[in-house]
Design a protein around this motif. Structure first.
Motif, short mmCIF file in Angstrom:
data_model
loop_
_atom_site.label_atom_id
_atom_site.label_comp_id
_atom_site.label_asym_id
_atom_site.label_seq_id
_atom_site.Cartn_x
_atom_site.Cartn_y
_atom_site.Cartn_z
N GLY A 97 -57.77 -18.02 37.36
CA GLY A 97 -57.49 -16.72 37.96
C GLY A 97 -58.09 -16.57 39.34
N ALA A 98 -59.34 -17.06 39.51
CA ALA A 98 -59.99 -16.96 40.81
C ALA A 98 -59.28 -17.83 41.84
N ALA A 99 -58.91 -19.06 41.46
CA ALA A 99 -58.23 -19.96 42.39
C ALA A 99 -56.86 -19.40 42.79
N ARG A 155 -55.46 -13.47 33.87
CA ARG A 155 -54.88 -12.28 34.52
C ARG A 155 -55.97 -11.30 34.93
N LEU A 156 -56.96 -11.09 34.06
CA LEU A 156 -58.02 -10.14 34.38
C LEU A 156 -58.83 -10.61 35.59
N THR A 157 -59.17 -11.89 35.62
CA THR A 157 -59.94 -12.42 36.75
C THR A 157 -59.12 -12.37 38.03
N ARG A 158 -57.85 -12.72 37.94
CA ARG A 158 -56.99 -12.69 39.12
C ARG A 158 -56.91 -11.27 39.69
N ALA A 159 -56.76 -10.27 38.83
CA ALA A 159 -56.67 -8.89 39.31
C ALA A 159 -57.96 -8.47 40.00
N GLN A 160 -59.10 -8.88 39.44
CA GLN A 160 -60.38 -8.52 40.03
C GLN A 160 -60.57 -9.19 41.39
N ILE A 161 -60.26 -10.46 41.47
CA ILE A 161 -60.46 -11.20 42.72
C ILE A 161 -59.50 -10.71 43.80
N MET A 162 -58.26 -10.40 43.42
CA MET A 162 -57.29 -9.89 44.39
C MET A 162 -57.79 -8.63 45.07
N THR A 163 -58.49 -7.79 44.32
CA THR A 163 -59.02 -6.55 44.88
C THR A 163 -60.27 -6.82 45.71
N LEU A 164 -61.16 -7.65 45.19
CA LEU A 164 -62.46 -7.87 45.84
C LEU A 164 -62.36 -8.68 47.13
N LYS A 165 -61.36 -9.56 47.23
CA LYS A 165 -61.33 -10.46 48.39
C LYS A 165 -61.04 -9.73 49.71
N LEU A 188 -67.59 -13.43 44.83
CA LEU A 188 -66.46 -12.82 44.12
C LEU A 188 -66.62 -12.87 42.60
N LEU A 189 -66.84 -14.07 42.06
CA LEU A 189 -66.92 -14.19 40.61
C LEU A 189 -68.06 -13.37 39.99
N PRO A 190 -69.26 -13.34 40.58
CA PRO A 190 -70.30 -12.47 39.99
C PRO A 190 -69.90 -11.00 39.94
N ARG A 274 -64.76 0.86 32.52
CA ARG A 274 -63.45 1.51 32.69
C ARG A 274 -63.35 2.14 34.07
N ALA A 275 -64.43 2.77 34.54
CA ALA A 275 -64.40 3.37 35.87
C ALA A 275 -64.26 2.31 36.94
N LYS A 276 -64.93 1.16 36.75
CA LYS A 276 -64.83 0.09 37.73
C LYS A 276 -63.42 -0.47 37.77
N VAL A 277 -62.80 -0.61 36.61
CA VAL A 277 -61.43 -1.13 36.56
C VAL A 277 -60.48 -0.16 37.23
N ARG A 278 -60.69 1.15 37.00
CA ARG A 278 -59.82 2.15 37.65
C ARG A 278 -59.96 2.10 39.16
#
Length: 281
Positions: A97-99, A155-165, A188-190, A274-278
């Motif tokens: 997901g991260a890659a 999918r979860l990691t990809r969504a997080q990295i897409m936002t954080l990058k 990113l991963l941490p 949940r708040a972080k995901v939102r």
């Protein structure tokens, strides 16, 4: 000093009770040889179908083996297979997901396509197909569970990295000459780890059910190695003659999965996931 989230989760009564049960099950699984005087694989046919007594607290099975002993050793099998499989799935899913999110392009399209294809099938179907190919046993079960839950963590990691990058700290690290690997693994991963770990804990409960299902079908740990699913399978034919053979393993699975979900909910509240995901959605 702020307490760690796993400790804060214990402030909720449900979280504390669930954690107590999980610690007790893990302790029993780790120290199984010290907790019972019986061997899990030694048959004693004259003692078969004995109900609960002072000698055998949960009774005996069709071969005269102490049911509590096999339940404790079954916890070792079910928990180790499920937890190891989820750990492998998390490691591979976060890497993929991260890659995919960081590099994008053809890699992202391929990973997304494969993940969407595997996610369109139920986990039990994927597991049954893979165990049929690999063969029954703990190794095949572990691999099957890992692949079955790989899409979820990818999918979860990809969504997080897409936002954080796109965040400022990533641009700052890049301007200072940080490599892609440094940015991914140090920044990113941490930051994407908390939701993935909570999801992994909840998925472990599902994995225990999946492992028990495969064991019930005779595709999990092979006799005489005990597992909760295999014990339920043996007891299903004796439900009217010796119902305790299927009741107690079934209760062990149900209570353990409920405890994982309750503690997971308490951990989500402690981490405010949940708040972080939102916010990142």
């Amino acid at each position: 000093m702020t307490m760690p989230a796993p400790i804060r989760a214990l402030r909720r009564p449900a979280g504390a009770i669930a954690a107590g049960w999980l610690l007790a099950v893990i302790f029993a699984a780790l120290f199984a040889p010290l907790l019972t005087p019986y061997a899990y694989d030694v048959q004693n046919l004259p003692q078969a179908y004995q109900p609960a007594s002072s000698t055998h607290w949960l009774g005996t099975d069709e071969f005269g083996r102490d049911l509590l002993t096999r339940l404790i050793y079954g916890a070792r099998t079910s928990l180790s297979v499920s937890a190891t499989a989820i750990a492998i799935s998390v490691a591979c899913g976060m890497t993929l997901g991260a890659a995919a999110a960081w590099f994008g392009g053809w890699l992202d399209r391929i990973v997304t396509m494969v993940v969407d294809m595997t996610w369109s099938f139920p986990e039990i179907l994927i597991a049954l197909i893979l165990v049929a190919i690999i063969g029954p046993g703990t190794t095949g079960t572990m691999i099957a569970i890992s692949v079955a839950y790989l899409a979820q963590f990818t999918r979860l990691t990809r969504a997080q990295i897409m936002t954080l990058k796109g965040e400022t700290f990533v641009e700052a690290a890049r301007s200072l000459g940080a490599t892609n690997g440094h940015i991914l693994f140090r920044h990113l991963l941490p930051n994407a780890l908390a939701p993935v770990l909570v999801s992994a804990m909840l998925a472990t409960g599902d994995a225990i059910i999946l492992e028990a299902t495969l064991g019930f079908f005779g595709l999990g740990a092979q006799p005489p190695t005990p597992s909760w699913g295999g014990m339920m399978s043996a007891g299903s034919a004796l439900v009217f003659k010796a119902p305790w053979i299927i009741i107690f393993p079934g209760l062990a699975v149900a209570i353990t999965v409920i405890a994982i979900n309750l503690y997971g909910d308490a951990l989500i509240a402690a981490l405010d996931v949940r708040a972080k995901v939102r916010r990142t959605a």
